[in-house]
Scaffold this motif. Structure first.
Motif, PDB file in Angstrom:
ATOM      1  N   GLN A  41       0.803  -1.273  -0.053  1.00 47.07           N
ATOM      2  CA  GLN A  41      -0.011  -0.078  -0.113  1.00 47.07           C
ATOM      3  C   GLN A  41       0.789   1.170   0.057  1.00 47.07           C
ATOM      4  O   GLN A  41       0.767   2.126  -0.968  1.00 47.07           O
ATOM      5  CB  GLN A  41      -1.139   0.002   1.249  1.00 47.07           C
ATOM      6  CG  GLN A  41      -1.738   1.104   1.430  1.00 47.07           C
ATOM      7  CD  GLN A  41      -2.753   1.316   0.646  1.00 47.07           C
ATOM      8  OE1 GLN A  41      -3.382   0.543   0.021  1.00 47.07           O
ATOM      9  NE2 GLN A  41      -3.119   2.817   0.326  1.00 47.07           N
TER      10      GLN A  41
ATOM     11  N   ASP C  18      -9.218   4.506 -11.983  1.00 43.33           N
ATOM     12  CA  ASP C  18      -9.863   4.789 -10.696  1.00 43.33           C
ATOM     13  C   ASP C  18     -10.432   3.487  -9.949  1.00 43.33           C
ATOM     14  O   ASP C  18      -9.523   3.228  -8.739  1.00 43.33           O
ATOM     15  CB  ASP C  18     -11.256   5.827 -10.902  1.00 43.33           C
ATOM     16  CG  ASP C  18     -11.752   5.780  -9.258  1.00 43.33           C
ATOM     17  OD1 ASP C  18     -11.266   5.474  -8.197  1.00 43.33           O
ATOM     18  OD2 ASP C  18     -13.045   6.241  -9.530  1.00 43.33           O
ATOM     19  N   ASN C  21      -7.151   1.080  -9.335  1.00 44.87           N
ATOM     20  CA  ASN C  21      -6.254   1.440  -8.131  1.00 44.87           C
ATOM     21  C   ASN C  21      -7.177   0.963  -6.812  1.00 44.87           C
ATOM     22  O   ASN C  21      -6.571   0.709  -5.802  1.00 44.87           O
ATOM     23  CB  ASN C  21      -5.909   2.933  -8.166  1.00 44.87           C
ATOM     24  CG  ASN C  21      -4.737   3.253  -9.135  1.00 44.87           C
ATOM     25  OD1 ASN C  21      -3.957   2.491  -9.004  1.00 44.87           O
ATOM     26  ND2 ASN C  21      -4.803   4.380  -9.583  1.00 44.87           N
ATOM     27  N   SER C  25      -6.205  -1.545  -3.703  1.00 44.22           N
ATOM     28  CA  SER C  25      -6.057  -1.247  -2.592  1.00 44.22           C
ATOM     29  C   SER C  25      -6.971  -1.781  -1.644  1.00 44.22           C
ATOM     30  O   SER C  25      -6.613  -2.455  -0.292  1.00 44.22           O
ATOM     31  CB  SER C  25      -6.133   0.332  -2.357  1.00 44.22           C
ATOM     32  OG  SER C  25      -6.336   0.799  -0.932  1.00 44.22           O
TER      33      SER C  25
ATOM     34  N   ILE D  10     -12.671  12.442  -6.994  1.00 44.66           N
ATOM     35  CA  ILE D  10     -11.980  11.799  -7.879  1.00 44.66           C
ATOM     36  C   ILE D  10     -12.515  11.847  -9.302  1.00 44.66           C
ATOM     37  O   ILE D  10     -11.501  12.374 -10.051  1.00 44.66           O
ATOM     38  CB  ILE D  10     -12.003  10.066  -7.753  1.00 44.66           C
ATOM     39  CG1 ILE D  10     -11.526   9.670  -6.040  1.00 44.66           C
ATOM     40  CG2 ILE D  10     -11.225   9.203  -8.772  1.00 44.66           C
ATOM     41  CD1 ILE D  10     -11.761   8.320  -5.743  1.00 44.66           C
ATOM     42  N   TYR D  51      -3.823  14.283 -11.255  1.00 47.62           N
ATOM     43  CA  TYR D  51      -3.783  12.818 -11.459  1.00 47.62           C
ATOM     44  C   TYR D  51      -3.353  12.204 -10.183  1.00 47.62           C
ATOM     45  O   TYR D  51      -3.931  11.163  -9.645  1.00 47.62           O
ATOM     46  CB  TYR D  51      -2.994  12.618 -12.515  1.00 47.62           C
ATOM     47  CG  TYR D  51      -2.643  11.037 -12.925  1.00 47.62           C
ATOM     48  CD1 TYR D  51      -4.119  10.435 -12.996  1.00 47.62           C
ATOM     49  CD2 TYR D  51      -1.787  10.374 -12.565  1.00 47.62           C
ATOM     50  CE1 TYR D  51      -3.917   8.774 -12.968  1.00 47.62           C
ATOM     51  CE2 TYR D  51      -1.619   8.865 -12.695  1.00 47.62           C
ATOM     52  CZ  TYR D  51      -2.861   8.186 -12.925  1.00 47.62           C
ATOM     53  OH  TYR D  51      -2.735   6.911 -12.923  1.00 47.62           O
ATOM     54  N   ALA D  52      -2.322  12.851  -9.468  1.00 49.52           N
ATOM     55  CA  ALA D  52      -1.788  12.404  -8.198  1.00 49.52           C
ATOM     56  C   ALA D  52      -2.935  12.368  -7.057  1.00 49.52           C
ATOM     57  O   ALA D  52      -2.838  11.554  -6.344  1.00 49.52           O
ATOM     58  CB  ALA D  52      -0.403  13.120  -7.873  1.00 49.52           C
ATOM     59  N   GLN D  55      -5.251   9.772  -7.649  1.00 50.37           N
ATOM     60  CA  GLN D  55      -4.725   8.258  -7.268  1.00 50.37           C
ATOM     61  C   GLN D  55      -4.505   8.011  -5.870  1.00 50.37           C
ATOM     62  O   GLN D  55      -5.000   6.931  -5.497  1.00 50.37           O
ATOM     63  CB  GLN D  55      -3.224   8.327  -7.827  1.00 50.37           C
ATOM     64  CG  GLN D  55      -2.854   7.868  -9.191  1.00 50.37           C
ATOM     65  CD  GLN D  55      -1.485   7.710  -9.437  1.00 50.37           C
ATOM     66  OE1 GLN D  55      -0.737   8.601  -9.338  1.00 50.37           O
ATOM     67  NE2 GLN D  55      -0.880   6.363  -9.764  1.00 50.37           N
ATOM     68  N   LEU D  56      -4.209   8.956  -5.061  1.00 48.63           N
ATOM     69  CA  LEU D  56      -4.152   8.942  -3.598  1.00 48.63           C
ATOM     70  C   LEU D  56      -5.557   8.600  -3.025  1.00 48.63           C
ATOM     71  O   LEU D  56      -5.591   7.633  -2.156  1.00 48.63           O
ATOM     72  CB  LEU D  56      -3.541   9.864  -2.690  1.00 48.63           C
ATOM     73  CG  LEU D  56      -1.949  10.137  -3.111  1.00 48.63           C
ATOM     74  CD1 LEU D  56      -1.458  11.119  -2.055  1.00 48.63           C
ATOM     75  CD2 LEU D  56      -1.400   8.946  -3.049  1.00 48.63           C
ATOM     76  N   SER D  58      -8.151   7.237  -4.812  1.00 48.38           N
ATOM     77  CA  SER D  58      -8.377   5.908  -5.194  1.00 48.38           C
ATOM     78  C   SER D  58      -7.898   4.790  -4.157  1.00 48.38           C
ATOM     79  O   SER D  58      -8.383   3.688  -4.186  1.00 48.38           O
ATOM     80  CB  SER D  58      -8.135   5.669  -6.487  1.00 48.38           C
ATOM     81  OG  SER D  58      -8.612   6.623  -7.444  1.00 48.38           O
ATOM     82  N   LEU D  59      -6.724   4.985  -3.892  1.00 50.08           N
ATOM     83  CA  LEU D  59      -5.853   4.091  -3.255  1.00 50.08           C
ATOM     84  C   LEU D  59      -6.285   4.389  -1.628  1.00 50.08           C
ATOM     85  O   LEU D  59      -5.771   3.490  -0.732  1.00 50.08           O
ATOM     86  CB  LEU D  59      -4.322   4.425  -2.957  1.00 50.08           C
ATOM     87  CG  LEU D  59      -3.757   3.904  -4.644  1.00 50.08           C
ATOM     88  CD1 LEU D  59      -2.138   4.517  -4.660  1.00 50.08           C
ATOM     89  CD2 LEU D  59      -3.658   2.467  -4.777  1.00 50.08           C
ATOM     90  N   GLY D  60      -7.299   5.180  -1.516  1.00 42.55           N
ATOM     91  CA  GLY D  60      -7.612   5.448  -0.032  1.00 42.55           C
ATOM     92  C   GLY D  60      -6.512   5.916   1.134  1.00 42.55           C
ATOM     93  O   GLY D  60      -6.514   5.458   2.095  1.00 42.55           O
TER      94      GLY D  60
END
Lengths: 110, 110, 110, 110
Positions: A41, C18, C21, C25, D10, D51-52, D55-56, D58-60
């Motif tokens: 992660q 989306d 990713n 996770s 998102i 985009y970053a 991503q963060l 989407s990754l939770g």
């Protein structure tokens, strides 16, 4: 700050992207993957922020330094996690993440 | 192919991302920006494909080589355009794009 | 092909980024993460290729269609894997990956 | 904050990435590209940070909100610049950037 001054930090961020993605993928192949989930992660979060930070520096953005601050934080957390594992990819990742955190911190001091 | 074998190509792709983004941003500051538009456009396309190619290689994807083929093509077109300009950033970009194209082509031969 | 014609495919690719990713996770939090490793790996590869494909389309690149072809292949493989799992995030990911694969294939036919 | 709560933000970030890349590429084709250079530069910075941030989320990631703050700032600056131009792509970009800034700000208030 000029591109020339950013260059070491850009290199460190991009190497960190590579090593984090490689570490994530390698962790997925470990037998004890259940113990590697936090490592995976954080690898993914670290790769995402490092790439954006490198991009803003390459583009000469005035916002690059603000991103360096968050990047250093995430790199340190990823390094702290990787350091707890004994696989080669985790050890390398811990080392490169710390170098990246140091370079990002150096940007903030200038 | 292993990560170790990919490593030179990953490094070349990530350096190309950096140099292309820097070239695009630097072209925007040139007085004759009207002559640099194709260079900027190709810089952006090249940065996008090089980053994806590096990611697939870092992740050890079985599709990495297929992307290396397209990456080499775009790198060469970007290099051909950059070579026509005499700014330092274009010259450096042309050189790094060619190195990246060569590394990607090497992947295809293995 | 114009940006207008690309738009549905761009939307599909970005939604796929989306959802992939998020699926990666979420898989990391599942108790049986040992059974999810191929799903996570393909999620990451799929997110990388979908983002690059969306970028080349947004930029109006002449190379966008070549990337659509590889993107459709990886989306289908990711969907096939996700379909084998019964978590909500895997099921949603399978569905969105197939929609993205279909949109990318449509680009190739034009 | 859960993925479900992030989803609108998102979506807004990813739409902003698309529209910024399209605006940059379209500006390069305008006859008066000399007047569009700041717009192109901010489009590229905005696409990178959006985009970053996506991503963060989407990754939770627990760091997603910190990135939302910087993302809102850059989106607003990009919108302010785009608003000064009368091309369709700039007007659309200004609108979508403001929506993204608003969604990112909403994340900070929760």
């Amino acid at each position: 700050m000029s591109y020339r001054e950013y260059r070491n930090c850009i290199d460190a961020c991009l190497e960190c992207v590579d090593v984090c993605n490689h570490c994530a993928s390698s962790c997925l192949k470990e037998q004890n993957v259940g113990h590697m989930t936090r490592c995976i992660q954080l690898d993914l979060e670290c790769a995402a922020i490092c790439y954006a930070t490198a991009q803003l520096m390459s583009l000469g953005s005035q916002y690059a330094r603000q991103l360096c601050s968050l990047c250093a934080t995430i790199c340190r957390e990823c390094a702290d996690e990787c350091r707890m594992h004994h696989n080669d990819h985790c050890r390398e990742c811990a080392e490169i993440c710390m170098e990246c955190a140091d370079e990002c911190t150096r940007m903030l001091e200038q």
